[in-house]
Design an enzyme around this catalytic site. Structure first.
Site, mmCIF file in Angstrom:
data_model
loop_
_atom_site.group_PDB
_atom_site.id
_atom_site.type_symbol
_atom_site.label_atom_id
_atom_site.label_comp_id
_atom_site.label_asym_id
_atom_site.label_seq_id
_atom_site.Cartn_x
_atom_site.Cartn_y
_atom_site.Cartn_z
ATOM 1 N N ARG A 27 0.832 -1.204 0.000
ATOM 2 C CA ARG A 27 0.000 0.000 0.000
ATOM 3 C C ARG A 27 0.868 1.256 0.000
ATOM 4 O O ARG A 27 0.947 1.974 -0.983
ATOM 5 C CB ARG A 27 -0.945 -0.014 1.224
ATOM 6 C CG ARG A 27 -2.092 1.004 1.166
ATOM 7 C CD ARG A 27 -1.711 2.396 1.607
ATOM 8 N NE ARG A 27 -1.213 2.471 2.971
ATOM 9 C CZ ARG A 27 -0.660 3.564 3.496
ATOM 10 N NH1 ARG A 27 -0.551 4.664 2.760
ATOM 11 N NH2 ARG A 27 -0.201 3.556 4.736
ATOM 12 N N HIS A 221 11.072 6.447 8.478
ATOM 13 C CA HIS A 221 11.678 6.567 7.155
ATOM 14 C C HIS A 221 13.185 6.736 7.330
ATOM 15 O O HIS A 221 13.654 7.204 8.368
ATOM 16 C CB HIS A 221 11.073 7.741 6.394
ATOM 17 C CG HIS A 221 9.706 7.464 5.872
ATOM 18 N ND1 HIS A 221 9.272 7.894 4.638
ATOM 19 C CD2 HIS A 221 8.654 6.796 6.407
ATOM 20 C CE1 HIS A 221 8.026 7.495 4.435
ATOM 21 N NE2 HIS A 221 7.629 6.843 5.504
ATOM 22 N N CYS A 252 8.270 9.536 1.010
ATOM 23 C CA CYS A 252 7.394 10.686 1.189
ATOM 24 C C CYS A 252 7.722 11.734 0.134
ATOM 25 O O CYS A 252 8.871 12.186 0.054
ATOM 26 C CB CYS A 252 7.559 11.300 2.581
ATOM 27 S SG CYS A 252 6.562 12.785 2.828
ATOM 28 N N ASN A 261 10.707 4.146 3.003
ATOM 29 C CA ASN A 261 10.390 3.449 4.240
ATOM 30 C C ASN A 261 11.547 2.569 4.708
ATOM 31 O O ASN A 261 12.399 2.155 3.916
ATOM 32 C CB ASN A 261 9.165 2.546 4.016
ATOM 33 C CG ASN A 261 7.886 3.331 3.865
ATOM 34 O OD1 ASN A 261 7.521 4.103 4.730
ATOM 35 N ND2 ASN A 261 7.194 3.116 2.756
#
Length: 313
Positions: A27, A221, A252, A261
């Protein structure tokens, strides 16, 4: 490293015996891809992650296709993976998203809040309090249907517009999400600026405000290479839920030079080296990330994936 390509196990004191990895690659990872991944590939990806031993795999997001076109196939994907014997949380931004998820039998949902006004405006086009008001009926209805609700909170440590985020500000929104009925909170270091002392300070402040450690997950992150150090600090505090993305997929868009991530393989390597159980087969997981990287047309950013896949060549 042992002969079978696994880390030598040397336990450390005062760490959890087991950690639940909340896998977000399907996701959070794929939604950041420039090209849309075919639904069949996504379904196989989720299946391979389950076969590797991951027990919580965030499947998709029921957002409007205009905002996240990469996940516009949520209605097609979820039935293709719903038979898997794992938890399959899905992101729902509002009541319409909840309706779509419940219609397909989803039993775990997540809402996505912000600790800062700037990101709430950029991501949700609302103030922080307006976003909480939008989530209230979503959470209430989900809980009435006995659906598990996770509350994501982004920008917990720093914001690209506002800079460092005061701890009390994060605590306020966390406690508001808990008061609305969230079963679990995920603390997001969205632009990767957290350091271990900051992590410990926030976790302690949340405990003092009545938020127990056992409902907290962490989502780091690796923009500045701090994700594993921050994870270890959280483990030392007692956190047992860690978000990670297979192969290090995702990132991001608001973080300049963000590296994405925390890679699940990097996390598993550290946890297994510490003697912490995860239930994950690192070899199978690495093979899955190599497989997905081939379909995306680029190598995995995970250092562990690169090291183990190179070793096998």
């Amino acid at each position: 490293m042992t002969a079978d390509g696994l880390p030598m196990t040397v336990p450390a004191q005062d760490l959890p015996a087991r950690v639940r990895i909340h896998e977000v690659g399907a996701r959070d990872g794929l939604q950041n891809e420039k090209t849309t991944v075919p639904t069949e590939v996504k379904a196989e990806f989720v299946g391979r992650l389950a076969e590797a031993g991951l027990t919580t795999i965030e499947a998709t997001s029921f957002v409007h296709p205009k905002w996240v076109p990469q996940l516009a196939d949520a209605e097609q994907l979820f039935p293709m993976v719903s038979h898997l014997p794992v938890a399959l949380p899905v992101l729902v931004p509002n009541e319409r998203g909840l309706d779509r998820a419940l219609a397909l039998g989803a039993r775990r949902v997540a809402v996505f809040a912000s600790a800062t006004e700037s990101f709430a405006k950029a991501n949700l086009n609302r103030t922080v309090d307006e976003a909480l008001a939008m989530f209230e009926p979503v959470i209430r209805r989900a809980k009435a249907d006995r659906v598990h609700v996770r509350g994501y909170l982004s920008m917990c440590f720093g914001d690209p517009w506002e800079g460092p985020v005061p701890v009390h500000q994060v605590v306020r929104v966390c406690t508001a999400l808990r008061d609305l009925g969230c079963d679990e909170l995920s603390l997001g270091d969205t632009i990767g600026v957290a350091t271990p002392g900051h992590v410990l300070t926030l976790l302690s402040a949340l405990n003092e405000a009545g938020v127990p450690t056992n409902v907290i997950g962490v989502h780091f992150h690796d923009t500045y290479g701090q994700a594993l150090a921050n994870t270890l600090a959280a483990l030392q505090h007692g956190v047992t839920t860690v978000d990670a993305s297979a192969g290090g997929l995702g990132g991001c868009p608001y973080a300049r030079s963000a590296t994405g991530n925390l890679a699940t393989e990097d996390l598993v390597w550290m946890l297994h080296g510490l003697g912490i159980e995860t239930g994950v087969d690192l070899g199978r997981l690495t093979a899955t990330s190599v497989w997905m990287a081939e379909r995306l047309g680029r190598p995995s950013p995970s250092r562990t994936v690169r090291a183990l896949s190179h070793k096998d060549q």
